[in-house]
Design an enzyme around this catalytic site. Sequence first.
Site, mmCIF file in Angstrom:
data_model
loop_
_atom_site.group_PDB
_atom_site.id
_atom_site.type_symbol
_atom_site.label_atom_id
_atom_site.label_comp_id
_atom_site.label_asym_id
_atom_site.label_seq_id
_atom_site.Cartn_x
_atom_site.Cartn_y
_atom_site.Cartn_z
ATOM 1 N N CYS A 2 0.902 -1.196 -0.220
ATOM 2 C CA CYS A 2 0.217 -0.171 0.026
ATOM 3 C C CYS A 2 0.972 1.496 -0.059
ATOM 4 O O CYS A 2 1.886 1.347 0.904
ATOM 5 C CB CYS A 2 -0.645 0.754 0.855
ATOM 6 S SG CYS A 2 -2.045 -1.306 1.600
ATOM 7 N N ARG A 27 4.147 -0.441 -4.832
ATOM 8 C CA ARG A 27 3.698 -0.971 -3.239
ATOM 9 C C ARG A 27 2.688 -1.648 -3.459
ATOM 10 O O ARG A 27 2.517 -1.841 -2.188
ATOM 11 C CB ARG A 27 3.811 0.310 -2.143
ATOM 12 C CG ARG A 27 5.389 0.993 -1.816
ATOM 13 C CD ARG A 27 5.162 2.562 -0.788
ATOM 14 N NE ARG A 27 4.661 1.744 0.563
ATOM 15 C CZ ARG A 27 5.343 1.741 1.284
ATOM 16 N NH1 ARG A 27 6.947 1.450 0.880
ATOM 17 N NH2 ARG A 27 5.090 1.058 2.000
ATOM 18 N N TRP A 70 -2.251 -3.377 -1.869
ATOM 19 C CA TRP A 70 -1.772 -4.663 -1.673
ATOM 20 C C TRP A 70 -2.897 -4.624 -0.611
ATOM 21 O O TRP A 70 -2.659 -5.023 -0.104
ATOM 22 C CB TRP A 70 -0.515 -4.093 -1.189
ATOM 23 C CG TRP A 70 -0.626 -5.546 -1.652
ATOM 24 C CD1 TRP A 70 0.329 -6.464 -2.989
ATOM 25 C CD2 TRP A 70 -0.003 -6.887 -0.860
ATOM 26 N NE1 TRP A 70 0.404 -7.634 -2.714
ATOM 27 C CE2 TRP A 70 0.627 -8.540 -1.230
ATOM 28 C CE3 TRP A 70 -0.714 -6.833 0.412
ATOM 29 C CZ2 TRP A 70 0.629 -9.417 -1.233
ATOM 30 C CZ3 TRP A 70 -0.109 -8.537 0.813
ATOM 31 C CH2 TRP A 70 0.273 -9.509 0.440
ATOM 32 N N ASN A 96 -2.711 1.699 6.121
ATOM 33 C CA ASN A 96 -1.206 0.685 4.801
ATOM 34 C C ASN A 96 -0.911 0.192 7.111
ATOM 35 O O ASN A 96 -0.651 0.118 7.370
ATOM 36 C CB ASN A 96 0.384 1.466 5.061
ATOM 37 C CG ASN A 96 1.112 0.551 4.004
ATOM 38 O OD1 ASN A 96 2.355 1.223 4.297
ATOM 39 N ND2 ASN A 96 0.741 -1.150 4.147
ATOM 40 N N GLY A 97 -1.449 -1.624 6.248
ATOM 41 C CA GLY A 97 -1.259 -2.208 7.330
ATOM 42 C C GLY A 97 -1.542 -3.767 7.794
ATOM 43 O O GLY A 97 -2.910 -3.294 7.160
ATOM 44 N N GLU A 463 18.448 -17.546 -6.565
ATOM 45 C CA GLU A 463 17.738 -16.589 -7.162
ATOM 46 C C GLU A 463 17.249 -16.060 -8.447
ATOM 47 O O GLU A 463 16.423 -15.212 -8.895
ATOM 48 C CB GLU A 463 19.643 -15.147 -7.085
ATOM 49 C CG GLU A 463 19.034 -13.982 -7.100
ATOM 50 C CD GLU A 463 18.049 -13.161 -6.945
ATOM 51 O OE1 GLU A 463 17.311 -12.974 -5.502
ATOM 52 O OE2 GLU A 463 17.747 -11.693 -7.193
ATOM 53 N N LYS A 467 13.511 -14.997 -10.164
ATOM 54 C CA LYS A 467 13.485 -13.325 -10.745
ATOM 55 C C LYS A 467 12.657 -13.803 -11.782
ATOM 56 O O LYS A 467 11.524 -13.630 -12.432
ATOM 57 C CB LYS A 467 15.323 -12.977 -11.491
ATOM 58 C CG LYS A 467 15.414 -12.206 -10.709
ATOM 59 C CD LYS A 467 15.437 -11.052 -10.204
ATOM 60 C CE LYS A 467 15.197 -11.345 -8.498
ATOM 61 N NZ LYS A 467 15.046 -10.329 -7.701
ATOM 62 N N GLU A 470 8.748 -15.339 -10.379
ATOM 63 C CA GLU A 470 8.658 -13.552 -10.007
ATOM 64 C C GLU A 470 8.037 -13.256 -11.158
ATOM 65 O O GLU A 470 6.563 -12.645 -11.244
ATOM 66 C CB GLU A 470 9.403 -12.583 -9.548
ATOM 67 C CG GLU A 470 9.677 -12.874 -8.273
ATOM 68 C CD GLU A 470 11.015 -12.048 -7.362
ATOM 69 O OE1 GLU A 470 10.006 -10.682 -6.472
ATOM 70 O OE2 GLU A 470 12.131 -11.472 -8.225
ATOM 71 N N HIS A 486 18.900 -37.019 -5.615
ATOM 72 C CA HIS A 486 17.965 -37.363 -4.232
ATOM 73 C C HIS A 486 16.486 -36.405 -4.395
ATOM 74 O O HIS A 486 16.093 -36.867 -3.240
ATOM 75 C CB HIS A 486 19.545 -36.503 -3.141
ATOM 76 C CG HIS A 486 20.254 -37.011 -2.887
ATOM 77 N ND1 HIS A 486 20.462 -38.053 -2.484
ATOM 78 C CD2 HIS A 486 21.062 -36.003 -2.680
ATOM 79 C CE1 HIS A 486 22.068 -38.054 -1.902
ATOM 80 N NE2 HIS A 486 22.301 -36.554 -2.309
ATOM 81 N N LYS A 580 6.594 -4.515 -3.457
ATOM 82 C CA LYS A 580 7.942 -3.774 -3.632
ATOM 83 C C LYS A 580 8.725 -4.029 -1.807
ATOM 84 O O LYS A 580 9.634 -4.337 -1.457
ATOM 85 C CB LYS A 580 8.223 -2.860 -4.256
ATOM 86 C CG LYS A 580 9.833 -2.560 -3.927
ATOM 87 C CD LYS A 580 10.652 -1.893 -5.403
ATOM 88 C CE LYS A 580 12.150 -2.612 -5.569
ATOM 89 N NZ LYS A 580 12.768 -3.700 -5.824
HETATM 90 C C1 F6R Z 1 12.398 -10.269 -4.721
HETATM 91 C C2 F6R Z 1 12.738 -9.380 -3.720
HETATM 92 C C3 F6R Z 1 11.875 -9.947 -2.699
HETATM 93 C C4 F6R Z 1 12.632 -8.346 -1.520
HETATM 94 C C5 F6R Z 1 12.276 -8.898 -0.425
HETATM 95 C C6 F6R Z 1 13.239 -8.265 0.569
HETATM 96 O O1 F6R Z 1 13.043 -9.608 -6.264
HETATM 97 O O2 F6R Z 1 12.498 -8.065 -4.146
HETATM 98 O O3 F6R Z 1 12.306 -11.233 -2.208
HETATM 99 O O4 F6R Z 1 14.208 -9.393 -2.277
HETATM 100 O O5 F6R Z 1 10.614 -9.029 0.145
HETATM 101 O O6 F6R Z 1 12.963 -6.744 0.179
HETATM 102 P P1 F6R Z 1 13.560 -5.970 1.243
HETATM 103 O O7 F6R Z 1 15.373 -5.757 0.206
HETATM 104 O O8 F6R Z 1 13.533 -5.020 0.668
HETATM 105 O O9 F6R Z 1 14.026 -5.887 2.580
#
Ligand code: F6R
Length: 585
Positions: A2, A27, A70, A96-97, A463, A467, A470, A486, A580
């Site tokens: 949010c 957000r 969100w 927000n929350g 990682e 990506k 996502e 395994h 994010k």
């Molecule tokens: C994946 C991604 C998330 C963040 C995670 C932590 O691409 O962006 O997995 O890495 O939510 O976020 P921060 O780094 O802001 O604590």
Amino acid sequence: MCGIFGVTKDKNAPQTILSGLKRLEYRGYDSWGIVVKGKSRLNLEKHTGKISGSKTVLDQSDFGIGHTRWATHGGVTDANAHPHLDCTGHLAVVHNGIIDNWQELQKKIKGHKLKSQTDSEIAAHLIEKELTKKNDLFTAFTKVFSQIHGYNALIAIHQDFPYLVAGKTGSPLVIGIKKGNNLIASDVSSLLPITQDVVFLEDGQLAKVSADKVEIYSTKTNKKIPLKISHISWSAKEADKGKFPHFMLKEIREQPKIISEIKKSKTYEVDHLAKQIKTADSTFVVACGTAAYAALSGQYFFSRIAKHQINPAIGSEFFYHSDFLGPKSLCIALSQSGETIDTLQSVQHAKHKKAKVVSLVNVPGSSLSRLSDQTILLDAGPEKAVASTKAFLAKVTLLLLTAYTLSGERQKAISDLSKAEKAIKDLFASEYTKRLKKLVNAIYKKEDLFVLGRGQSYPSALEIALKIKEVSYIHAEGLPAGELKHGPIALIEKGTPCIILDPGDETSSDVLSSAMEVKARGSYVIGISIKDNPVFDSWLPIKKAGEATVFPMIVVGQLLAYYLALARGFDPDMPRNLAKSVTVK
Ligand code: F6R
């Protein structure tokens, strides 16, 4: 989770709020809404869906607030979109929350007509109830905010009061200082086109914000707190897509420059961190998601380069295995946003155990940086794409540099990082893009994909898989190559794409054996490696960069994820269901 944006005197408030919300859309993008002061009551507009590309239909006004959502409580509907009005239509809130005790609070507003299924709307009616001849908006808000449990940022606006009221516990809120039009927002980058001077609201603080005055109060003592104004050096241009079609591509392309800047400018901070690691009894590196994979990479760097044990820990799990923390422990927290609730709570717990806290964080002034004993800013500039790319590489650059500093070989770090910078730049050549697109064409319709790495390229496998899943929604799994036999090998079918990470180190022959094993079961084998191999059906070459060879490897994975998203018709900047900054548990 949010985004909130509010103005107190702007000649085109609906438009300015709309633009602010567009900058906050990362957000949350389930729905959006704006409320502004009208002639006799508040004027409200709410819609489901993304705000980008949207216009506002609200009449001119100079005072208002907006929200991009969100969803947590209540589905994605127009009614559940914020702002939420009270029964009179004179008061509205954005939130927000999560209000943990909403059920209990709901009992206090019997007779009020609720229009949504959200916990947030309850706050509007509670404030309405407290508003009396004796209680102005600020007093009513203060009474209600003290009853709310959980991590929340709440703002209220009223037709008859010339100020906004905001309260915060957990979720971020920033006051933009602008003479004649002070503002409120969820982050600093949304304020940048208007002001670079901000006040970060702390947990347990309330703000009364009017066009010419900002007052901050403690919820505990009700006393006024002096304003601490910070100047943010990020520019509005940095938070813009510029010539790129997407933020994700822009941010991927910024990475060589970020590595170069960190190499040049972080000597002092990195020296200090290396000393702290050396003297600590134990070091935990705590983070979530992509940042947690950076922590895992750090474990390999410290072990291999500095022969030093560090313990990576996932934020949401840290509490359960942190009994060893004590005054001689060091807790390093990694975070792009500095607002991730699981990371923040881990740090609070570490502080409670008297451990020292150092954070590697991108957003200046974020909650994490304010909570830490020392902060090393990543200086990667605003990261807007929901999937983190440049902040990840900035974190691993700092960890590699620190590991080398601890082993007394800083020059080697500089040399490896310089090679990595060059190797990454090579990946942006048009010939390389053609190669990537050709591969994407061969695999974009697949629904499962595996990424296999060993040693230092194991965290890279995790990682890269994250990506890909996502942004392209392909089910992608990162695995330590040795684990394949395994269990997971049961999932390999004819044509299943398997990405093999081979940085040309001591893991080569073993990881190539895994490639042979999946190939024997019909897999389409893709090598990201320094050398081609007959087992590869497709090869994405990278150049060697010493211990930093995994850097270009990760960038290839980021680019692959980006082009897969495009081929499958998805917006890589705003993947479904994600936000994010994860400020709820
Ligand atoms: C994946 C991604 C998330 C963040 C995670 C932590 O691409 O962006 O997995 O890495 O939510 O976020 P921060 O780094 O802001 O604590």
